[in-house]
Design an enzyme around this catalytic site. Structure first.
Site, PDB file in Angstrom:
ATOM      1  N   TYR A 136       0.860  -1.193   0.000  1.00 17.15           N
ATOM      2  CA  TYR A 136       0.000   0.000   0.000  1.00 17.15           C
ATOM      3  C   TYR A 136       0.889   1.233   0.000  1.00 17.15           C
ATOM      4  CZ  TYR A 136      -3.470   3.328   1.952  1.00 17.15           C
ATOM      5  OH  TYR A 136      -4.287   4.409   2.193  1.00 17.15           O
ATOM      6  N   LYS A 164      -1.766  -1.549  -3.721  1.00 22.87           N
ATOM      7  CA  LYS A 164      -2.734  -0.453  -3.740  1.00 22.87           C
ATOM      8  C   LYS A 164      -1.919   0.820  -3.907  1.00 22.87           C
ATOM      9  CE  LYS A 164      -5.931   2.141  -0.786  1.00 22.87           C
ATOM     10  NZ  LYS A 164      -6.520   2.269   0.572  1.00 22.87           N
ATOM     11  N   VAL A 206      -9.289  -0.150  -4.569  1.00 24.23           N
ATOM     12  CA  VAL A 206      -9.590  -0.239  -3.140  1.00 24.23           C
ATOM     13  C   VAL A 206     -10.299   1.064  -2.819  1.00 24.23           C
ATOM     14  CG1 VAL A 206      -8.704  -0.510  -0.803  1.00 24.23           C
ATOM     15  CG2 VAL A 206      -7.582  -1.699  -2.713  1.00 24.23           C
TER      16      VAL A 206
END
EC number: 4.3.3.7
Length: 294
Positions: A136, A164, A206
């Site tokens: 992420y 992400k 996401v």
């Protein structure tokens, strides 16, 4: 080793009671609703879930509750990232024990590791678990940007399978897609960039806004992946005010405000996050009315 967490993954808010304790019963209800309204997966105790103000015990119980409620019907991804490698390893192992499908690891924040430090951090966590890992990247919060070349190195590790990307930099996403192997999935971390990321071969998003219009976002993604780019663009432009409006102040304040206006008593945010100002709340209310959500 799964690398496909679905096209639409919701970064789930953490519902709180009036005393700001975690409302686990409403967590169950919200998880069910999100899956029924189009989410293929849920991130639990991520940024939108207010991870910095959740205790370790609360996080593990949230993982357990969501697995119990929607496990097998949706991918349950535990937010186990930290700026301490040992703590991230410990929480990842606890998440694995309660049955999550994967973990999401944020780039370590505040202590500003080098690219080599980032590589070693994520490699150490990956070696501590059998679970698939989604990286992420959110440099606006962490102050560190993981470079595409570092992600490509990490992609050589079997259970690091996705990222992400919430840096908002399409050039960086292009370079990632160029360097990364087939099967390593790139997810947009920004609702407003879902369609552009899909156009570069990204997997999905996401999402925060999927709390409100999950079915419609799923329709947009399905339209694009089936070749109907005209319809996908129409839906993107229709939802664009909502994509931007849910970030008029710090996430998750706007989406919790919106959910409350829509009848979901998800509670306030924990300090140091403050509630939406009267002007912000009015703006969110007007936006929801214009979208016919209230």
């Amino acid at each position: 080793m799964i690398s496909d967490f679905g096209r639409l993954v919701t970064a789930m808010v953490t519902p709180f009671n009036k005393d700001l304790s975690v409302n686990y019963n409403l967590t169950r209800k919200l998880a069910r609703y999100l899956v029924q309204s189009g989410s293929d997966g849920l991130v639990v105790a991520g940024t939108t879930g207010e991870s910095p103000t959740l205790s370790r015990e609360e996080k593990v119980e949230l993982f357990r509750v969501v697995v119990d409620e929607v496990g097998g019907r949706a991918t349950v991804i535990a937010g186990t990232g930290s700026n301490s490698t040992s703590e991230s390893i410990s929480l990842t192992q606890a998440a694995q024990k309660v049955g999550v499908d994967a973990v999401m690891l944020v780039v370590p924040y505040y202590n500003k590791p080098s690219q080599e430090g980032l590589y070693r951090h994520f490699k150490a966590v990956a070696e501590s678990t059998d679970l698939p890992i989604m990286l992420y990247n959110v440099p606006g919060r962490t102050s560190v940007n993981i470079l595409p070349q570092t992600v490509a190195r990490l992609a050589e590790i079997d259970n690091i399978v996705a990222i992400k990307e919430a840096g908002g930099n399409m050039d960086q996403i292009s370079e990632m897609r160029r360097l990364l192997p087939d099967g390593f999935n790139v997810y947009s971390g920004d609702d407003s960039l879902t369609l552009p990321v899909l156009s570069l071969g990204g997997k999905g998003v996401v999402s925060v806004v999927s709390h409100l219009v999950g079915g419609r976002i799923q329709e947009m993604i399905n339209a694009y992946t089936s070749g109907n780019t005209t319809l996908a663009t129409e839906i993107h432009l229709e939802l664009f005010p909502l994509f931007k409006g849910m970030f008029i102040t710090t996430n998750p304040v706007p989406v919790k405000t919106a959910l409350s206006l829509m009848g979901w008593e998800v509670g306030a945010t924990r300090p140091p996050l403050a509630e939406a100002s009267p002007a912000e709340k009015e703006s969110i209310k007007n936006l929801l009315e214009s979208m016919k959500l209230i």
